[in-house]
Enzyme design. Structure first.
Site, PDB file in Angstrom:
ATOM      1  N   GLU A 327       0.812  -1.215   0.000  1.00  0.00           N
ATOM      2  CA  GLU A 327       0.000   0.000   0.000  1.00  0.00           C
ATOM      3  C   GLU A 327       0.854   1.279   0.000  1.00  0.00           C
ATOM      4  O   GLU A 327       0.833   2.055   0.965  1.00  0.00           O
ATOM      5  CB  GLU A 327      -0.938   0.017   1.210  1.00  0.00           C
ATOM      6  CG  GLU A 327      -1.902  -1.154   1.253  1.00  0.00           C
ATOM      7  CD  GLU A 327      -2.997  -0.992   2.305  1.00  0.00           C
ATOM      8  OE1 GLU A 327      -2.972  -0.013   3.064  1.00  0.00           O
ATOM      9  OE2 GLU A 327      -3.898  -1.847   2.353  1.00  0.00           O
ATOM     10  N   GLU A 539      -5.517  -8.431   0.475  1.00  0.00           N
ATOM     11  CA  GLU A 539      -5.964  -8.303   1.875  1.00  0.00           C
ATOM     12  C   GLU A 539      -7.450  -7.971   1.882  1.00  0.00           C
ATOM     13  O   GLU A 539      -7.916  -7.168   1.058  1.00  0.00           O
ATOM     14  CB  GLU A 539      -5.268  -7.142   2.602  1.00  0.00           C
ATOM     15  CG  GLU A 539      -3.923  -7.419   3.183  1.00  0.00           C
ATOM     16  CD  GLU A 539      -3.388  -6.220   3.969  1.00  0.00           C
ATOM     17  OE1 GLU A 539      -4.170  -5.513   4.650  1.00  0.00           O
ATOM     18  OE2 GLU A 539      -2.176  -5.976   3.878  1.00  0.00           O
TER      19      GLU A 539
HETATM   20  C1  NOJ Z   1      -3.912  -2.778   5.296  1.00  0.00           C
HETATM   21  C2  NOJ Z   1      -2.523  -2.769   5.840  1.00  0.00           C
HETATM   22  O1  NOJ Z   1      -1.666  -3.373   4.921  1.00  0.00           O
HETATM   23  C3  NOJ Z   1      -2.418  -3.466   7.179  1.00  0.00           C
HETATM   24  O2  NOJ Z   1      -1.153  -3.223   7.699  1.00  0.00           O
HETATM   25  C4  NOJ Z   1      -3.514  -2.972   8.097  1.00  0.00           C
HETATM   26  O3  NOJ Z   1      -3.385  -3.495   9.371  1.00  0.00           O
HETATM   27  C5  NOJ Z   1      -4.849  -3.360   7.484  1.00  0.00           C
HETATM   28  N1  NOJ Z   1      -4.983  -2.689   6.220  1.00  0.00           N
HETATM   29  C6  NOJ Z   1      -6.051  -2.997   8.356  1.00  0.00           C
HETATM   30  O4  NOJ Z   1      -6.112  -1.623   8.527  1.00  0.00           O
END
Ligand code: NOJ
Length: 657
Positions: A327, A539
């Protein structure tokens, strides 16, 4: 006991807004947003119509406080703090003032910037008793007339052969053992403490992830626990500061770090759990920030490429799927805010830091992928995007259509356009941001960046609408002090009739509502805009409302997580339809997260795990939640028979029930 601050003030930042919310006997827990801070230094406000009462996720790196009243929402902007405006809060030596001393004494000096760290209760790798005994599965959640059970969801559709059905984690969020086996400090080890110092003013505290899940020593058990469920993949990250404690290309490699991850990877392979590795999940070595300002400096490019090459060499052949960056748009958007802006180099400030970072990070990505190819590393590589494209809030409203385009450009497009489609920034960015904000690519740089990916990966947690700012897009774009500048759009989480886009998650993650009904549209858009031969749903996950407030004595309520379970079942069902009916080439899906973990500024309070971690128990005991069983049952019945045969005997028995 709740704090009086609860639920009335939201601290909003790019990507997330969060609420200060709980306090227990031993500590007060702060849940400010990833970059958001209590804005005692409010400088101005704008009022937007009541219809936007669920607006959150204002896309700008400024810090906002958002309050609602009967007739309007007031968004109040505070300037981003800087080192000089907060000298007593978080003194950090000026960038460049720390010598490059790569000796043990030099490492101690870096750790001195941080102060004492919490010593973990376990200090060697634990060999678990295997096989892991699965508890009896939970009974059906609802009567059959109300909802089908996981195995009956779209029973005729299967995931493609070889589909990666995984869980995800990140080094900083799960490892703990923060100073062990030669690791150098990362920016998070330092900056959360800076944040904590500031928050003591508000009688609040935020705990750094010094110990957290202690996955660093408990990884064998963690891998065995997911293998026992039949999960076939784990996406995790390597901590750069464990491989290079000083970060830099001319600094020594930490062999203990290399050996550690070699065993982590081997453990996965032995358990038939495919490792998927991210090189950078937001945790750069602190040394690089101290030496030259980290990702706000061109120096980062070569240091990252050198780190990437070292890791490729070490694990070539054992890892097939690689991500360079997690991200990047979220990471870079933080750089201009306190405490990250404590280490900006000369010429970079809170306003342009995000875009300087974007430029160097893309060059680092392209350089690492080029090295990957030149070194003939086997496998595939890309970066992970976040966010969604968006939908016009007022259908057929041209301003809202433009707002969606702005949202897409400043969100996914800033990194995805250069790599997947054009070799250049989205036109909207170039039209809005002068070159001293957003450096322009040379022709040669464009060529180097375009096409440097083997697949598209997206952390697609949710999809909402977008609308134009109340003053209009044109007025906002011209006004650099508009709090919505430069993205000049608003995210809306309610429809025109005032209905939420979906069920809410925990108040600590107000940016997250469950929106399975938009998943197929979203994936069509990803694929249309940034075409790639393969997509990973890298994710997705949900926080069960108020879970973090429960004590270990309430284990049976903690492991009962219906909202999270529904989120996963509906998302995976829609994903099957997306693959089969829309022809979207999704080849893997990764549930965030393997277990509860440190949710950045929210610490341990926002819980994303499909496994509960009892942070009060000496061995940090893990327990499966309902969602873990539901996920795996759904998956097992949606997989090819071969995959089912490969799952553990115990899990097969479990499936019979
Ligand atoms: C995306 C991120 O990559 C991760 O580190 C984070 O904990 C989750 N979203 C939830 O916010």
């Amino acid at each position: 006991m709740y704090l009086s601050l609860s639920y009335t003030t939201l601290f909003v930042c790019f990507y997330c807004a969060e609420v200060v919310y709980s306090q227990d006997a031993s500590r007060t827990i702060l849940n400010a947003s990833r970059t958001g801070l209590p804005s005692s230094d409010v400088v101005g406000s704008i009022t937007i119509p009541t219809t936007l009462t669920s607006v959150s996720n204002i896309e700008t790196s400024s810090i906002f406080s958002l309050t609602s009243s009967a007739s309007s929402i007031i968004i109040t902007a505070a300037p981003t703090s800087t080192a000089s405006s907060n000298p007593s809060i978080a003194p950090f030596p000026p960038v460049g003032s720390i010598p490059r001393d790569y000796t043990p004494a030099g490492l101690s000096r870096l750790w001195d910037l941080i102060g004492p760290v919490e010593i973990p209760p376990i200090t060697t790798t634990v060999i678990p008793q295997t096989p892991i005994a699965l508890p009896s599965p939970p009974p059906a959640l609802y009567p059959p007339f109300f909802a089908v059970t996981p195995k009956d969801i779209l029973p005729d559709l299967k995931f493609p052969k070889g589909f990666l059905f995984g869980v995800a984690s990140a080094a900083y969020q799960v490892e703990g053992a923060v100073k062990d086996e030669g690791k150098g400090p990362s920016v998070w080890d330092c900056f959360l403490r800076a944040l904590d110092k500031l928050l003591t003013r508000y009688f609040l505290t935020i705990l750094p992830a010094d110990v957290v899940d202690l996955h660093y020593y408990l990884y064998k058990e963690d891998v065995a626990r997911i293998a026992a469920l039949g999960i076939n993949s784990h996406s995790f990250s390597i901590s750069w500061a464990r491989i290079f404690p000083f970060g830099a290309a001319d600094s020594p490699v930490n062999q203990e770090g290399i050996d550690h991850y070699a065993d982590v990877i081997a453990t996965h392979l032995k358990s038939n759990v495919t490792p998927v590795v991210t090189l950078f999940h937001w945790d750069p070595p602190l040394a690089l920030s101290a030496y030259y300002g980290g990702f706000a400096s061109p120096n980062i490019v070569d240091d990252f490429i050198h780190y990437a090459k070292t890791v490729f060499t070490a694990y070539n052949g054992s890892v097939h799927t690689w991500y360079t960056f997690n991200e990047p748009q979220v990471f870079c958007s933080e750089l201009g805010s306190f405490p990250f802006n404590l280490t900006l180099p000369n010429g970079v400030n809170s306003s342009n830091a995000q875009f300087q970072c974007s430029y160097y990070l893309l060059k680092a990505h392209a350089g690492a992928v080029k090295a990957f190819r030149e070194m003939h590393i086997t496998g595939e590589i890309a970066f992970k995007s976040a966010d969604y494209v968006g939908m016009p809030w007022r259908t057929n409203n041209t301003e809202d259509v433009d707002a969606v385009e702005r949202h897409a450009a400043f969100g996914i497009g800033i990194f995805a356009d250069p790599v997947y489609t054009t070799g250049d920034w989205p036109q909207i960015l170039k039209d809005t941001l002068p070159p001293d904000y957003l450096p322009r690519f040379t022709e040669e740089e464009s060529k180097e960046i375009l096409g440097e990916s083997d697949f598209f990966a997206i952390d697609a947690y949710r999809t909402y609408w977008n609308t134009a700012p109340p003053e209009g897009i044109g007025a906002c774009v011209k006004n650099l002090s508009d709090p919505l500048w430069p993205s000049c759009n608003l995210e809306v989480m309610v429809d025109l009739n005032g209905w939420a886009s979906g069920p809410a998650s925990d108040p600590l993650t107000p940016w997250l509502q469950a929106t399975p009904q938009f998943l197929r549209t979203s994936f069509k858009e990803y694929h249309r805009r940034w075409p790639a031969p393969k997509i990973y749903f890298s994710e997705f996950g949900f926080t069960q409302p108020f879970e973090g407030l429960r004590t270990p004595a309430e284990l049976s309520q903690i492991t009962e997580d219906p909202e999270r379970t529904n989120y996963y079942m509906t998302y995976l069902g829609e994903l099957l339809l997306s693959i089969h009916e829309d022809g979207i080439p999704v080849e893997g899906a990764f549930a965030w997260a393997i277990m509860d973990n440190a949710e950045w500024n929210s610490g341990l309070s926002a819980r994303f795990g499909i496994q509960y971690v009892n942070y009060s128990s000496p061995n940090l005991e893990r327990s499966y939640k309902r969602s873990a069983f539901a996920l795996c049952k759904f998956m097992a019945f949606s997989e090819t028979l071969q995959a089912l045969k490969n799952s553990s005997r115990l899990f097969q028995q479990h499936l019979q029930n």
